[in-house]
Design a protein around this motif. Structure first.
Motif, PDB file in Angstrom:
ATOM      1  N   ARG A 184      -0.126   6.397  10.275  1.00 51.86           N
ATOM      2  CA  ARG A 184      -1.612   6.413  10.314  1.00 51.86           C
ATOM      3  C   ARG A 184      -1.969   6.194  11.734  1.00 51.86           C
ATOM      4  NH1 ARG A 184      -4.460   4.863   4.688  1.00 51.86           N
ATOM      5  NH2 ARG A 184      -3.367   6.136   3.429  1.00 51.86           N
ATOM      6  N   HIS A 204       0.844  -1.306  -0.042  1.00 51.75           N
ATOM      7  CA  HIS A 204      -0.018   0.162   0.017  1.00 51.75           C
ATOM      8  C   HIS A 204       0.757   1.376   0.065  1.00 51.75           C
ATOM      9  CE1 HIS A 204      -3.232  -2.756   0.864  1.00 51.75           C
ATOM     10  NE2 HIS A 204      -2.730  -3.180   1.978  1.00 51.75           N
ATOM     11  N   ALA A 205       2.112   1.230   0.405  1.00 49.32           N
ATOM     12  CA  ALA A 205       2.831   2.346   0.546  1.00 49.32           C
ATOM     13  C   ALA A 205       4.444   1.889   0.859  1.00 49.32           C
ATOM     14  CB  ALA A 205       2.266   3.161   1.803  1.00 49.32           C
ATOM     15  N   TYR A 206       5.321   3.095   1.074  1.00 48.82           N
ATOM     16  CA  TYR A 206       6.553   2.667   1.492  1.00 48.82           C
ATOM     17  C   TYR A 206       6.259   2.104   3.041  1.00 48.82           C
ATOM     18  CZ  TYR A 206       8.330   5.570  -2.541  1.00 48.82           C
ATOM     19  OH  TYR A 206       8.489   5.728  -3.632  1.00 48.82           O
ATOM     20  N   TRP A 237       2.902   3.223   6.321  1.00 51.28           N
ATOM     21  CA  TRP A 237       2.219   4.285   5.408  1.00 51.28           C
ATOM     22  C   TRP A 237       3.202   5.399   5.196  1.00 51.28           C
ATOM     23  CZ3 TRP A 237      -2.206   2.437   3.288  1.00 51.28           C
ATOM     24  CH2 TRP A 237      -3.072   1.669   4.005  1.00 51.28           C
ATOM     25  N   LYS A 277       5.467   8.120   3.498  1.00 58.06           N
ATOM     26  CA  LYS A 277       5.616   8.816   2.467  1.00 58.06           C
ATOM     27  C   LYS A 277       7.283   8.985   1.935  1.00 58.06           C
ATOM     28  CE  LYS A 277       1.280  11.534   2.431  1.00 58.06           C
ATOM     29  NZ  LYS A 277       0.690  10.537   3.291  1.00 58.06           N
ATOM     30  N   TYR A 322      -0.421   4.292  14.328  1.00 56.87           N
ATOM     31  CA  TYR A 322       0.150   2.990  14.745  1.00 56.87           C
ATOM     32  C   TYR A 322       1.371   2.428  14.158  1.00 56.87           C
ATOM     33  CZ  TYR A 322      -1.779   0.406  10.559  1.00 56.87           C
ATOM     34  OH  TYR A 322      -1.927  -0.078   9.427  1.00 56.87           O
TER      35      TYR A 322
END
Lengths: 543, 99
Positions: A80, A50-52, A95, A97, A82
């Motif tokens: 996010r 879902h993301a880095y 999550w 960026k 946690y």
């Protein structure tokens, strides 16, 4: 615990700025992904589903409350809300960026933390016993030696591009709480017949697609030759490890293919060569490190708790471990609430644990490879107050080493390598066994779930193991029995054909029923399995 | 149908090719037929997508797009264990769509 000297801090600060420049060049298009990927991985930055994802090192699982609080703040500020504590005693954020990554590393550096060598074919975070320095049953505190190995292995120029990743564990007790023999190198600090302290070396263990228990190659290495011997083990591996095939590149394959005797012969030859080469750090450096691990000032106090509150007593009996001082215990904070995600904690929960460590445990915490947190030095007199606060924060689950205390990797919900989801299984199994009230009857039962053959969820070492596989695009789960990562180490055996998600949960219930019917005396599930063998379980599953 | 996916370079978010740009919603994905490789090469070179690839998918009766493999359906929705963090946090049937 260890505190950075100016050299450590300068090294970490320099790496932050180096990475900031690399990330900037990637965002500006001056680096391709192929060029940037090895650079970000050297700083623990993966690209997941879902993301880095950023993996932060927690050396031998030890950290102070300031560091823990910073981890909670990062969860809220950049992720996010946690973080996920891992089976390597680290923490991962799911999550991240890319444009924030250097700022996160800078925040970590302010509290003497980093993400260096949490990925790549190098020596990874050194792991250890989560009760080190506190438990009643160890010879010495192994952490000064783990720290010495951390410093030796950090940016080691010869071992930055090994054939494959490399994991080292250091313990100092006959009780193995760190899966020591399932590491590339397992070091057990022991005493010999002359009462001298030294180290046993076990080399070539691991899980993954070819699980192996590390054989002992040396029963006693003097502690003032520890690093030199480790260097010899690594040198032989670095020279002959299979760089031609990623799946045969771990040291366990080399030791297996050469044979323990030949590998050992080569290590001893290299060791003899290295002994006068000045590899071993000066003893003054070890003494400097060891000062950071001296005991806090323990005070005499209550030796027992008031047993009038059954919920509190259940937690004390399950989640505390005997301390070397009889007025203290080590308290385990479970990150396995019923129906929860193993190892996950919110930013607020992480800060609460940090505050409680400061208040009740001499400012110190440990991360367990079983994805829980330890307050290592808690006064028995303070236990009720501590438990009350933990319970209020949903951190008071009384389930250490029970079926509800399972290990589970992130699986297909987060991981790009996974074939199947592991977390929903963990949630459903804990809900089911909690609701049925069987958890208590089952006693110690270690359930471990991996979402792929890489075995981050340690399924090979589970009394009950579950491996998720991809069966023509559908999740399928193999069940295995009889594994252990403790001092009675063994690898689990597959029961037979796999199951659907619903089916494997039923299967876990069935094998626990066989245990409850066949157990004798105080036998654990593992003991009964070893006594009666696989057949009764297979009969229940497939008969 | 063949659709294109990858991750946003800056945020890492999962994105899908709409024919003109990239969307975070799989239902915006279009069938690229045999043109996938050249679109990916151009978009990756322009840093509008990171680690892109081509997958099989089907157009559903309601017009939505369903990736063929569960891994890409998890990517399209978000983690099934955290409905609050998915793109459809209020849709109880969203998780069934993944399975």
């Amino acid at each position: 615990m260890y505190q950075y000297d100016p050299y450590d801090q300068a090294m970490v600060d320099a790496r932050v700025e180096e990475f900031r420049d690399q990330a900037r060049r990637r965002l500006e298009g001056k680096l391709t992904e192929d060029q940037f990927k090895p650079l970000r991985l050297m700083n623990g930055l993966y690209l997941q589903l879902h993301a880095y994802m950023l993996r932060v090192a927690i050396p031998y699982g030890t950290l102070n409350s300031r560091q823990m609080a910073a981890l909670g703040d990062i969860a809220d500020k950049y992720d996010r809300g946690y973080g996920h504590f891992t089976t390597r005693q680290n923490i991962q954020y799911n999550w991240i960026k890319l444009e924030d990554a250097a700022d996160i590393l800078a925040d970590l550096a302010k509290v003497e933390m980093h993400a260096i060598q949490t990925s790549g074919n190098c020596i990874r975070n050194i792991s250890s016993d989560h009760f080190a320095g506190a438990t009643y049953d160890e010879i010495i505190d192994p952490r000064p030696y783990a720290e010495l190995m951390r410093q030796w292995s950090s940016f080691h120029p010869e071992f930055t591009y090994l054939p494959r990743k490399f994991k080292i564990c250091v313990i100092a007790s006959d009780r193995d709480r760190a899966a020591m023999r399932l590491h590339d190198i397992g070091v057990q600090i022991v005493k010999n017949e002359a009462d001298e302290v030294g180290a046993r070396f076990f080399v070539g263990g691991g899980m993954g697609r070819t699980p192996m228990v590390a054989p002992m190659i040396r029963d006693f290495v003097p502690l003032d030759q520890l690093i030199t011997y480790a260097e010899a083990c690594l040198r032989v591996y670095n020279r002959y490890g299979r760089r031609d095939n990623k799946y045969k590149a771990r040291i366990k394959i080399l030791v297996h293919e050469l044979g323990k005797e030949e590998y050992t012969r080569q290590v001893e030859e290299e060791f003899a060569h290295l002994l006068d080469q000045g590899v071993e750090p000066p003893l003054e450096e070890l003494a400097r490190i060891a000062e950071h691990f001296s005991d806090p000032t323990f005070e005499d106090g209550a030796k027992t708790v008031d047993r009038s509150d059954p919920d509190f007593v259940l937690w004390v009996d399950r989640n505390t471990h005997r301390h070397k001082h009889d007025s203290y215990v080590s308290a385990v904070i479970s990150l396995k609430p019923v129906g929860g995600i193993p190892g996950d904690a919110t930013g607020e929960q992480i800060r609460i644990m940090a505050r409680l460590a400061k208040q009740y445990s001499f400012d110190e915490l440990r991360i367990m490879h079983t994805q829980n947190v330890v307050l290592p030095h808690v006064k028995i007199a303070d236990l009720h107050a501590l438990w009350t606060e933990l319970d209020a924060a949903d951190l008071g689950a009384p389930n250490m080493d029970t079926i509800e205390d399972m290990i589970a990797c992130p699986g297909l919900d987060y991981c790009a390598l996974a074939n199947a989801r592991s977390l929903p299984l963990a949630q459903r199994i804990s809900e089911r066994f909690d609701a049925s009230g069987k958890t208590e009857k089952l006693g110690e039962l270690k359930l471990k779930i991996s979402g792929c053959i890489n075995a981050c969820g340690h399924h090979h070492a589970g009394h009950i193991g579950i491996l998720g596989v991809d069966k023509k695009g559908v999740e399928n789960y193999q069940l295995s029995l009889g594994g252990s990562e403790a001092e009675d180490v063994s690898l689990a055996k597959i029961t037979g054909p796999g199951f659907t998600e619903d089916g494997v949960i039923e299967a876990v219930e069935k094998v626990t029923d066989v245990y409850l019917e066949r157990k004798e005396g105080e036998e654990r599930f593992l003991d009964t399995y070893r006594r009666i063998g696989m057949e009764p379980f297979k009969e229940a599953l497939y008969g | 149908m063949k659709i294109l996916t990858g991750n946003d370079l800056k945020s890492g978010d999962v994105i899908w090719w709409t024919g003109e740009s990239w969307s975070r919603h799989v239902d915006d994905a279009v069938d690229v037929g045999e043109h996938g490789p050249e679109i990916l090469a151009a978009e990756e070179a322009a840093r509008r997508v990171n680690v892109p690839y081509i997958i099989d998918a089907t157009r559903e009766e309601d017009g939505g797009v369903r990736p063929a493999h569960i891994k890409d359906r998890v990517r399209a929705l978000g983690p099934t264990v955290r409905p609050d963090l998915t793109l459809k946090p209020k849709d109880p049937e969203a998780l069934d769509w993944v399975i």
